[in-house]
Scaffold this motif. Structure first.
Motif, mmCIF file in Angstrom:
data_model
loop_
_atom_site.group_PDB
_atom_site.id
_atom_site.type_symbol
_atom_site.label_atom_id
_atom_site.label_comp_id
_atom_site.label_asym_id
_atom_site.label_seq_id
_atom_site.Cartn_x
_atom_site.Cartn_y
_atom_site.Cartn_z
ATOM 1 N N ARG A 29 -45.259 -162.827 -24.040
ATOM 2 C CA ARG A 29 -43.906 -162.256 -24.013
ATOM 3 C C ARG A 29 -43.936 -160.778 -24.399
ATOM 4 O O ARG A 29 -44.457 -160.408 -25.450
ATOM 5 C CB ARG A 29 -42.994 -163.023 -24.961
ATOM 6 N N MET A 30 -43.357 -159.957 -23.521
ATOM 7 C CA MET A 30 -43.291 -158.512 -23.747
ATOM 8 C C MET A 30 -41.892 -158.022 -23.417
ATOM 9 O O MET A 30 -41.216 -158.573 -22.544
ATOM 10 C CB MET A 30 -44.309 -157.781 -22.873
ATOM 11 N N LEU A 31 -41.464 -156.994 -24.120
ATOM 12 C CA LEU A 31 -40.183 -156.347 -23.847
ATOM 13 C C LEU A 31 -40.423 -155.072 -23.036
ATOM 14 O O LEU A 31 -41.511 -154.495 -23.075
ATOM 15 C CB LEU A 31 -39.473 -156.005 -25.156
ATOM 16 N N PRO A 32 -39.416 -154.584 -22.298
ATOM 17 C CA PRO A 32 -39.609 -153.348 -21.530
ATOM 18 C C PRO A 32 -39.986 -152.152 -22.403
ATOM 19 O O PRO A 32 -40.758 -151.296 -21.981
ATOM 20 C CB PRO A 32 -38.250 -153.145 -20.848
ATOM 21 N N TYR A 33 -39.422 -152.096 -23.636
ATOM 22 C CA TYR A 33 -39.656 -150.942 -24.510
ATOM 23 C C TYR A 33 -40.133 -151.440 -25.874
ATOM 24 O O TYR A 33 -39.632 -152.439 -26.405
ATOM 25 C CB TYR A 33 -38.367 -150.120 -24.660
ATOM 26 N N TYR A 34 -41.098 -150.717 -26.447
ATOM 27 C CA TYR A 34 -41.624 -151.076 -27.755
ATOM 28 C C TYR A 34 -40.550 -150.836 -28.820
ATOM 29 O O TYR A 34 -39.917 -149.767 -28.847
ATOM 30 C CB TYR A 34 -42.864 -150.253 -28.086
ATOM 31 N N CYS A 35 -40.364 -151.824 -29.691
ATOM 32 C CA CYS A 35 -39.335 -151.704 -30.719
ATOM 33 C C CYS A 35 -39.762 -152.470 -31.963
ATOM 34 O O CYS A 35 -40.690 -153.291 -31.927
ATOM 35 C CB CYS A 35 -37.989 -152.213 -30.204
ATOM 36 N N TRP A 36 -39.083 -152.190 -33.069
ATOM 37 C CA TRP A 36 -39.352 -152.883 -34.328
ATOM 38 C C TRP A 36 -38.188 -153.796 -34.656
ATOM 39 O O TRP A 36 -37.017 -153.419 -34.501
ATOM 40 C CB TRP A 36 -39.530 -151.872 -35.445
ATOM 41 N N SER B 84 -41.578 -165.765 -30.534
ATOM 42 C CA SER B 84 -41.731 -167.215 -30.646
ATOM 43 C C SER B 84 -40.426 -167.998 -30.616
ATOM 44 O O SER B 84 -40.430 -169.195 -30.851
ATOM 45 C CB SER B 84 -42.475 -167.550 -31.945
ATOM 46 N N ASN B 85 -39.320 -167.357 -30.321
ATOM 47 C CA ASN B 85 -38.054 -168.089 -30.303
ATOM 48 C C ASN B 85 -37.120 -167.514 -29.244
ATOM 49 O O ASN B 85 -37.483 -166.593 -28.499
ATOM 50 C CB ASN B 85 -37.389 -168.069 -31.691
ATOM 51 N N TRP B 86 -35.897 -168.016 -29.210
ATOM 52 C CA TRP B 86 -34.929 -167.654 -28.175
ATOM 53 C C TRP B 86 -34.438 -166.214 -28.271
ATOM 54 O O TRP B 86 -33.852 -165.691 -27.329
ATOM 55 C CB TRP B 86 -33.729 -168.598 -28.248
ATOM 56 N N SER B 87 -34.653 -165.557 -29.426
ATOM 57 C CA SER B 87 -34.170 -164.180 -29.577
ATOM 58 C C SER B 87 -34.866 -163.221 -28.610
ATOM 59 O O SER B 87 -34.360 -162.125 -28.343
ATOM 60 C CB SER B 87 -34.377 -163.697 -31.018
ATOM 61 N N TYR B 88 -36.026 -163.655 -28.084
ATOM 62 C CA TYR B 88 -36.711 -162.822 -27.080
ATOM 63 C C TYR B 88 -35.809 -162.561 -25.882
ATOM 64 O O TYR B 88 -35.715 -161.430 -25.393
ATOM 65 C CB TYR B 88 -38.001 -163.506 -26.637
ATOM 66 N N TYR B 89 -35.144 -163.586 -25.396
ATOM 67 C CA TYR B 89 -34.293 -163.443 -24.221
ATOM 68 C C TYR B 89 -33.086 -162.559 -24.512
ATOM 69 O O TYR B 89 -32.653 -161.753 -23.675
ATOM 70 C CB TYR B 89 -33.842 -164.821 -23.727
ATOM 71 N N VAL B 90 -32.544 -162.705 -25.721
ATOM 72 C CA VAL B 90 -31.409 -161.859 -26.111
ATOM 73 C C VAL B 90 -31.828 -160.396 -26.153
ATOM 74 O O VAL B 90 -31.114 -159.505 -25.664
ATOM 75 C CB VAL B 90 -30.849 -162.304 -27.474
ATOM 76 N N MET B 91 -33.001 -160.130 -26.735
ATOM 77 C CA MET B 91 -33.470 -158.755 -26.840
ATOM 78 C C MET B 91 -33.822 -158.181 -25.470
ATOM 79 O O MET B 91 -33.594 -156.992 -25.209
ATOM 80 C CB MET B 91 -34.684 -158.690 -27.765
ATOM 81 N N TYR B 92 -34.361 -159.013 -24.601
ATOM 82 C CA TYR B 92 -34.698 -158.542 -23.250
ATOM 83 C C TYR B 92 -33.441 -158.103 -22.510
ATOM 84 O O TYR B 92 -33.393 -157.024 -21.906
ATOM 85 C CB TYR B 92 -35.401 -159.663 -22.475
ATOM 86 N N VAL B 93 -32.402 -158.935 -22.572
ATOM 87 C CA VAL B 93 -31.132 -158.589 -21.916
ATOM 88 C C VAL B 93 -30.503 -157.370 -22.585
ATOM 89 O O VAL B 93 -29.969 -156.470 -21.920
ATOM 90 C CB VAL B 93 -30.172 -159.787 -21.950
ATOM 91 N N SER B 94 -30.573 -157.309 -23.921
ATOM 92 C CA SER B 94 -29.989 -156.185 -24.652
ATOM 93 C C SER B 94 -30.641 -154.867 -24.265
ATOM 94 O O SER B 94 -29.959 -153.850 -24.066
ATOM 95 C CB SER B 94 -30.135 -156.424 -26.157
#
Length: 414
Positions: A187-194, A201-211
């Motif tokens: 799992r990777m996001l478009p932009y590196y963030c902290w 490892s959880n559903w917050s990945y999808y929220v952050m991806y959309v955000s």
């Protein structure tokens, strides 16, 4: 014959083009983030309170999401530089952070300048040719057509870039893992963030991806819409300067009563003064935006070229090349419009000198000196009080970017 035929067709069809046709794409992109850059009287009268409230809430949500995303990226870069880890990822993030900061500033600045922009648009509306014959004389269709071509290319190019980058990992997952089943998906996001939690490892990945996708589109809409709004206003100014030049060049003084010649020149002087005031107002409105464009572009170009020279995987290199191309197009487009404004305003003085004034009245010749003197100071787009924008500015920007790149490369080597 072709020109005469074109004019007769325009008279027959009677098709006129509104001033707001120049702002069509700008309005769409601003509306997509819940914002209006200027007010229309009729639109405001028919807009209900609940619609304004929904639009305002939507705009607040967009700005909160954009700034929270920006904050997480800034923390990531700060931690990377302070610990000495992830240096390459941090420098890559700096390119995007510069783009986001400029977009954020532009949105906030245009939001605060809505009243001034509305006044400028209303004054241009008063000068706008109304009938089909007048619009043909102004060559309005040609200016609108060329502006639309630039707008479609400019918006389309950036949309392809941002969504190619944003959706890369989603498409990678669908093709490589879900469809072909070649390897396990990380799992990777478009932009590196902290973030203070583990989002992999959880559903917050999808929220952050959309955000992050929403934040990128918000930044893109606000930044590009500001550029094209300024370009639309400058295009209209150029159209009026060129029309005034043609009017003066075609005028033959001395063949009619002196009062008629004086009346024509006085109207031309008033018209010219209105255009000069509009040019100054546009520079005041977009001065901060222009300064941010040129200041950030030098850093963006520097960091992108740095990333390209140190190597990396082919995916990142393709995205960086697209990003570099978009940054270059942005500064060249703004510099080109600024240069055209300078050239068209300078031509007023040449038109006054070149037209047939030899048989005119002495009072007419004295008035000529007034408009020629004013035309000696061309209209500039000013990036605050620090910089006059032109194609020369673009050259200086590229030189500055190279100096930053050489410094960064030396620091990396050491």
């Amino acid at each position: 014959m072709c020109k005469l035929r074109k004019r007769s067709n325009g008279q027959k069809n009677g098709k006129t083009k509104s001033l707001y046709m120049f702002f069509r794409y700008v309005d769409i992109f601003y509306f997509s983030i819940g914002m209006k850059a200027y007010d229309r009287v009729l639109f405001n009268a028919n807009t209900t309170d609940w619609r304004k409230t929904i639009l305002s809430c939507y705009f607040i949500f967009q700005m909160l999401n954009l700034n929270l995303t920006l904050l997480s990226e800034l923390i990531y870069v700060f931690l990377a530089f302070s610990t000495g880890n992830n240096f390459l990822e941090a420098t890559m993030n700096l390119s995007f952070i510069g783009f986001v900061i400029v977009g954020d500033i532009k949105i906030q600045h245009i939001w605060g300048k809505r009243g001034h922009i509305t006044k400028v648009v209303q004054r241009l509306q008063l000068l706008h040719p109304i009938t089909a014959n007048q619009q043909w004389e102004y060559r309005l269709s040609d200016y609108l057509r060329s502006y639309r071509i630039v707008s479609i290319f400019y918006f389309g190019m950036h949309m392809v870039l941002i969504w190619t980058y944003n959706l890369y990992w989603a498409i990678y997952y669908l093709v490589c893992d879900f469809w072909l089943g070649k390897r396990h998906f990380e799992r990777m996001l478009p932009y590196y963030c902290w973030t203070p939690w583990d989002w992999k490892s959880n559903w917050s990945y999808y929220v952050m991806y959309v955000s992050q996708n929403i934040a990128a589109q918000t930044c893109l809409s606000g930044q590009l819409a500001a550029d094209m709004l300024m370009s639309a206003l400058v295009t209209l100014l150029i159209m009026h300067f060129k029309h005034l030049s043609r009017q003066i060049e075609q005028h033959v003084a001395g063949v009619r009563p002196a009062d008629q010649d004086l009346g024509f020149l006085q109207r031309s002087i008033v018209y010219h003064q209105q255009l000069l005031c509009l040019s100054q107002d546009i520079s005041r409105i977009f001065g901060v935006s222009l300064f941010c464009n040129f200041a950030s572009s030098s850093f963006i170009i520097c960091f992108v070229i740095f990333q390209m020279t140190i190597g990396g995987n082919i995916d990142n290199l393709v995205m960086l090349i697209l990003f570099l191309f978009c940054a270059m197009v942005q500064v060249f487009m703004i510099g080109s419009y600024a240069q055209r404004l300078i050239n068209s305003s300078e031509h007023i003085g040449q038109a006054v000198y070149n037209h047939n004034w030899y048989m005119s009245d002495l009072r007419y010749r004295k008035l000529m000196l007034l408009i020629m003197q004013r035309a000696q100071r061309p209209s500039y787009l000013r990036a605050t009080n620090l910089l006059n924008v032109s194609l020369i500015t673009v050259t200086d920007l590229l030189q500055l970017s190279y100096k930053f790149f050489a410094l960064l490369r030396t620091m990396y080597s050491q």
